[in-house]
Design an enzyme around this catalytic site. Structure first.
Site, PDB file in Angstrom:
ATOM      1  N   GLU A  87       0.842  -1.204   0.000  1.00 29.58           N
ATOM      2  CA  GLU A  87       0.000   0.000   0.000  1.00 29.58           C
ATOM      3  C   GLU A  87       0.875   1.251   0.000  1.00 29.58           C
ATOM      4  O   GLU A  87       0.590   2.228  -0.701  1.00 29.58           O
ATOM      5  CB  GLU A  87      -0.913   0.049   1.229  1.00 29.58           C
ATOM      6  CG  GLU A  87      -1.789  -1.156   1.438  1.00 29.58           C
ATOM      7  CD  GLU A  87      -1.199  -2.153   2.433  1.00 29.58           C
ATOM      8  OE1 GLU A  87      -1.934  -2.581   3.336  1.00 29.58           O
ATOM      9  OE2 GLU A  87      -0.003  -2.496   2.302  1.00 29.58           O
ATOM     10  N   CYS A 100      -2.231  -2.618   7.947  1.00 31.13           N
ATOM     11  CA  CYS A 100      -1.688  -2.343   9.272  1.00 31.13           C
ATOM     12  C   CYS A 100      -1.994  -0.889   9.641  1.00 31.13           C
ATOM     13  O   CYS A 100      -2.437  -0.094   8.808  1.00 31.13           O
ATOM     14  CB  CYS A 100      -0.183  -2.620   9.306  1.00 31.13           C
ATOM     15  SG  CYS A 100       0.831  -1.371   8.474  1.00 31.13           S
TER      16      CYS A 100
END
Length: 162
Positions: free
Chosen positions: A81, A117
Site C-alpha cells: 500500500e 496495518c
C-alpha cells in the site's frame, strides 16, 4: 460467458502485482484505481538499493519469533500500500480505491483475511483514498470505507485489526 466483476478484475491485477513481492512471509500487491484507470501499483519489498529478504534468505522478524501483525518497524519491507501511494500523485488518489491481495511466497496460494496495518491505514487516510477492497478468496472480497477508520480509531482502542 460471464464477465469477471470489475472488483475481481482489479483484484486479479493486485494478485499478479503481489508476485513481485520479496517478503518471505507474505507477498502483497496493491493497486490504486480512480475512474476506472490504474493510477499506480505497489508490492512489498525492501527500500530501493537495500537487499530484499528473499535475497538475504532470511526474515529478521521470523528469526526473532515476532508474530504476524506486530513490530513492523523491524521489517525490511515497505508495504505494498505504501509503495502504491508513493508512486501516485495525490490528486489522483483523492476519492480513489485501493485494491489489495496477498499470496504465499511458498506456493503462490491466496491468503485471505488480511487487513491494512495501522501505519498503512494512516497513509491511506492522508492520501485521500476513499475505499479499500481486500481479496479473501478467488471471487470474494471485502469493501472497506476508509472513513470508517476515522470513526473507529484503532490507534486509541488497542484493536489493531491485523
Amino acid at each position: 460467458m460471464e464477465r469477471v466483476s470489475k472488483e475481481n478484475y482489479y483484484l486479479d491485477i493486485a494478485e499478479t502485482v503481489a508476485e513481485r513481492g520479496t517478503c518471505l512471509r507474505r507477498k502483497f500487491g496493491a493497486i490504486i484505481v480512480k475512474n476506472d484507470v490504474i493510477v499506480s501499483t505497489g508490492y512489498n519489498g525492501a527500500p530501493r538499493g537495500r537487499k530484499n529478504c528473499s535475497d538475504l534468505e532470511f526474515c529478521q522478524r521470523e528469526n526473532l519469533g515476532i508474530p504476524r501483525g506486530e513490530r513492523y518497524e523491524l521489517c525490511r519491507s515497505v508495504h505494498a500500500e505504501q509503495n502504491a501511494i508513493i508512486a501516485a500523485p495525490r490528486e489522483q488518489m483523492l476519492g480513489a480505491t485501493l485494491y489489495m491481495a496477498c499470496v504465499s511466497p511458498e506456493d503462490g496460494s491466496l491468503f485471505g483475511g488480511c487487513n491494512c496495518c495501522m501505519m498503512c491505514k494512516r497513509m491511506i487516510l492522508n492520501a485521500g483514498i476513499e475505499t479499500v477492497v481486500v481479496r479473501d478468496t478467488a471471487t470474494e472480497y471485502r469493501v472497506i470505507r476508509v472513513a470508517d477508520w476515522i470513526e473507529d480509531d484503532d490507534s486509541l482502542s488497542g484493536k489493531f485489526g491485523y
